[in-house]
Design a protein around this motif. Structure first.
Motif, PDB file in Angstrom:
ATOM      1  N   ILE A 220     115.740   6.230  92.259  1.00  0.00           N
ATOM      2  CA  ILE A 220     115.988   7.291  93.233  1.00  0.00           C
ATOM      3  C   ILE A 220     116.409   8.568  92.513  1.00  0.00           C
ATOM      4  N   ARG A 221     117.247   8.435  91.493  1.00  0.00           N
ATOM      5  CA  ARG A 221     117.700   9.611  90.741  1.00  0.00           C
ATOM      6  C   ARG A 221     116.519  10.360  90.135  1.00  0.00           C
ATOM      7  N   LEU A 222     115.647   9.628  89.456  1.00  0.00           N
ATOM      8  CA  LEU A 222     114.525  10.270  88.773  1.00  0.00           C
ATOM      9  C   LEU A 222     113.582  10.945  89.760  1.00  0.00           C
ATOM     10  N   ASN A 223     113.169  10.200  90.777  1.00  0.00           N
ATOM     11  CA  ASN A 223     112.258  10.777  91.766  1.00  0.00           C
ATOM     12  C   ASN A 223     112.929  11.888  92.561  1.00  0.00           C
ATOM     13  N   GLY A 224     114.233  11.741  92.796  1.00  0.00           N
ATOM     14  CA  GLY A 224     114.961  12.763  93.541  1.00  0.00           C
ATOM     15  C   GLY A 224     115.010  14.087  92.813  1.00  0.00           C
ATOM     16  N   MET A 225     115.271  14.036  91.512  1.00  0.00           N
ATOM     17  CA  MET A 225     115.362  15.273  90.731  1.00  0.00           C
ATOM     18  C   MET A 225     114.024  15.993  90.649  1.00  0.00           C
ATOM     19  N   VAL A 226     112.998  15.280  90.188  1.00  0.00           N
ATOM     20  CA  VAL A 226     111.726  15.962  89.923  1.00  0.00           C
ATOM     21  C   VAL A 226     111.021  16.383  91.208  1.00  0.00           C
ATOM     22  N   SER A 227     111.259  15.652  92.312  1.00  0.00           N
ATOM     23  CA  SER A 227     110.609  16.034  93.569  1.00  0.00           C
ATOM     24  C   SER A 227     111.290  17.230  94.220  1.00  0.00           C
ATOM     25  N   LEU A 228     112.363  17.727  93.599  1.00  0.00           N
ATOM     26  CA  LEU A 228     112.995  18.965  94.057  1.00  0.00           C
ATOM     27  C   LEU A 228     112.687  20.135  93.126  1.00  0.00           C
ATOM     28  N   MET A 229     111.831  19.902  92.143  1.00  0.00           N
ATOM     29  CA  MET A 229     111.526  20.947  91.171  1.00  0.00           C
ATOM     30  C   MET A 229     110.087  21.440  91.323  1.00  0.00           C
ATOM     31  N   PRO A 230     109.904  22.665  91.808  1.00  0.00           N
ATOM     32  CA  PRO A 230     108.549  23.236  91.876  1.00  0.00           C
ATOM     33  C   PRO A 230     107.867  23.247  90.511  1.00  0.00           C
ATOM     34  N   GLU A 231     108.679  23.323  89.445  1.00  0.00           N
ATOM     35  CA  GLU A 231     108.112  23.322  88.091  1.00  0.00           C
ATOM     36  C   GLU A 231     107.389  22.009  87.801  1.00  0.00           C
ATOM     37  N   PHE A 232     107.911  20.910  88.333  1.00  0.00           N
ATOM     38  CA  PHE A 232     107.257  19.612  88.176  1.00  0.00           C
ATOM     39  C   PHE A 232     105.913  19.609  88.905  1.00  0.00           C
ATOM     40  N   SER A 233     105.912  20.130  90.125  1.00  0.00           N
ATOM     41  CA  SER A 233     104.673  20.182  90.910  1.00  0.00           C
ATOM     42  C   SER A 233     103.600  20.994  90.191  1.00  0.00           C
ATOM     43  N   ARG A 234     104.005  22.123  89.624  1.00  0.00           N
ATOM     44  CA  ARG A 234     103.029  22.959  88.919  1.00  0.00           C
ATOM     45  C   ARG A 234     102.555  22.290  87.636  1.00  0.00           C
ATOM     46  N   SER A 235     103.475  21.640  86.938  1.00  0.00           N
ATOM     47  CA  SER A 235     103.126  21.019  85.663  1.00  0.00           C
ATOM     48  C   SER A 235     102.099  19.913  85.841  1.00  0.00           C
ATOM     49  N   PHE A 236     102.244  19.120  86.915  1.00  0.00           N
ATOM     50  CA  PHE A 236     101.331  17.999  87.151  1.00  0.00           C
ATOM     51  C   PHE A 236     100.285  18.313  88.222  1.00  0.00           C
ATOM     52  N   GLN A 237     100.204  19.590  88.587  1.00  0.00           N
ATOM     53  CA  GLN A 237      99.176  20.079  89.515  1.00  0.00           C
ATOM     54  C   GLN A 237      99.197  19.326  90.844  1.00  0.00           C
ATOM     55  N   CYS A 238     100.404  19.083  91.346  1.00  0.00           N
ATOM     56  CA  CYS A 238     100.537  18.464  92.668  1.00  0.00           C
ATOM     57  C   CYS A 238     100.069  19.461  93.734  1.00  0.00           C
ATOM     58  N   ARG A 239      99.465  18.944  94.768  1.00  0.00           N
ATOM     59  CA  ARG A 239      98.989  19.783  95.859  1.00  0.00           C
ATOM     60  C   ARG A 239      99.859  19.599  97.095  1.00  0.00           C
ATOM     61  N   GLY A 241     101.117  18.470 100.355  1.00  0.00           N
ATOM     62  CA  GLY A 241     100.808  17.213 101.026  1.00  0.00           C
ATOM     63  C   GLY A 241     100.984  16.012 100.119  1.00  0.00           C
ATOM     64  N   ASP A 242     100.948  16.223  98.785  1.00  0.00           N
ATOM     65  CA  ASP A 242     101.225  15.140  97.840  1.00  0.00           C
ATOM     66  C   ASP A 242     102.695  14.745  97.942  1.00  0.00           C
ATOM     67  N   ARG A 243     102.986  13.474  97.686  1.00  0.00           N
ATOM     68  CA  ARG A 243     104.345  12.962  97.872  1.00  0.00           C
ATOM     69  C   ARG A 243     105.375  13.706  97.031  1.00  0.00           C
ATOM     70  N   MET A 244     105.047  14.087  95.815  1.00  0.00           N
ATOM     71  CA  MET A 244     106.023  14.713  94.926  1.00  0.00           C
ATOM     72  C   MET A 244     105.942  16.240  94.939  1.00  0.00           C
ATOM     73  N   TYR A 245     105.150  16.781  95.844  1.00  0.00           N
ATOM     74  CA  TYR A 245     104.979  18.239  95.869  1.00  0.00           C
ATOM     75  C   TYR A 245     106.190  18.932  96.485  1.00  0.00           C
ATOM     76  N   THR A 246     106.568  20.043  95.887  1.00  0.00           N
ATOM     77  CA  THR A 246     107.557  20.937  96.496  1.00  0.00           C
ATOM     78  C   THR A 246     107.301  22.343  95.977  1.00  0.00           C
ATOM     79  N   ASP A 247     107.819  23.321  96.675  1.00  0.00           N
ATOM     80  CA  ASP A 247     107.719  24.702  96.205  1.00  0.00           C
ATOM     81  C   ASP A 247     109.043  25.399  96.479  1.00  0.00           C
ATOM     82  N   GLU A 248     109.122  26.664  96.088  1.00  0.00           N
ATOM     83  CA  GLU A 248     110.384  27.399  96.201  1.00  0.00           C
ATOM     84  C   GLU A 248     110.865  27.532  97.644  1.00  0.00           C
ATOM     85  N   GLU A 249     109.957  27.458  98.590  1.00  0.00           N
ATOM     86  CA  GLU A 249     110.333  27.641  99.989  1.00  0.00           C
ATOM     87  C   GLU A 249     110.816  26.349 100.648  1.00  0.00           C
TER      88      GLU A 249
END
Length: 258
Positions: A220-239, A241-249
């Motif tokens: 939970i810790r690992l997924n919780g941290m990275v799924s709150l980081m837009p930088e992670f989404s951009r790095s792995f090209q999440c779109r 609607g993807d489970r781990m996607y987030t953005d600044e808004e």
């Protein structure tokens, strides 16, 4: 616990090892394990909980190189004693878990009690608590305590990782972060996040924990941290609607997006 104290502990441990009962089980390797274990148990027999914690961290990996003592409002750094100099050029390539741990513990000095901090920060905390509660429902198995029960650890997790990434970004240009590393098919930016996960690999159950533990389970810790980081989404090209996607808004911040 200073360096002189550590040296004395090493001498005491050595003395206990060689004064142990010389009986043998017939296997030299097993004899070494049994005698070492018995000597260690004798050494820590009269230790305080704090001393046991320090010794455990000192003999562990860089993941445990720092600790915050709530009662004294003091953070202890163990890295200078036993780990190599962190000012080397390869620091950000090799020691991100160590840096993250230091920053996590540093943020404990801010989040000693998450409900005693300013109203400006408090208004952001329900977002993080709800985020981890939902992750418990999705990834947790058995006992998984998220939300307000783990907020005092989840908030330092999130902000510690964000600060580590900011330092990482100040070290490398955008072009350097997008460069693929030799022998592995990942970018330097992706390697930052992989290093965090790889440092927590193991065989134990990472989806559940005890009622007394104020940390979220490691998964939970690992997924919780990275799924709150837009930088992670951009790095792995999440779109979107993807489970781990987030953005600044849509993500959660403790101090706001600045």
């Amino acid at each position: 616990m200073n360096l002189d104290r550590l040296r004395k502990l090493l001498r005491d441990l050595t003395e206990l090892y060689f004064t142990e009962d010389s009986r043998t089980c017939g296997n030299a390797k097993m004899d070494f394990i049994f005698r070492s274990s018995h000597a260690y148990l004798q050494l820590i027999e009269n230790f305080s909980t704090e001393e046991k914690s320090i010794l455990e961290r000192l003999s562990s990996t860089p993941q445990h190189n720092a600790h915050y003592y709530f009662n004294d409002d003091v953070m202890g750094l163990f890295a200078p004693v036993i780990y190599r100099n962190y000012s080397t050029n390869n620091f950000f390539d090799l020691e991100m878990p160590a840096l993250y741990t230091i920053l996590h513990e540093f943020h404990h000095s801010i989040f000693r009690n998450v409900y005693d901090i300013s109203d400006l920060v408090q208004e952001h905390l329900p977002c993080i608590a709800n985020h981890y509660s939902e992750l418990c429902k999705e990834f947790g198995q058995g006992e998984c305590h998220g939300g307000n029960k783990t907020l005092s650890e989840d908030a330092p997790d999130v902000e510690g990782l964000r600060t580590a990434y900011d330092m990482f970004s100040s070290r490398y240009s955008e072009q350097e972060k997008k460069k693929y590393l030799k022998k592995i098919n990942v970018t330097r930016d992706q390697a930052f996040f992989y290093s965090l996960g790889m440092n927590s690999c193991g065989q134990k159950d990472y989806t559940t924990h005890s009622e007394e533990d104020k940390h979220s389970p490691m998964l939970i810790r690992l997924n919780g941290m990275v799924s709150l980081m837009p930088e992670f989404s951009r790095s792995f090209q999440c779109r979107k609607g993807d489970r781990m996607y987030t953005d600044e808004e849509t993500t959660c911040y403790v101090f706001g997006n600045n």
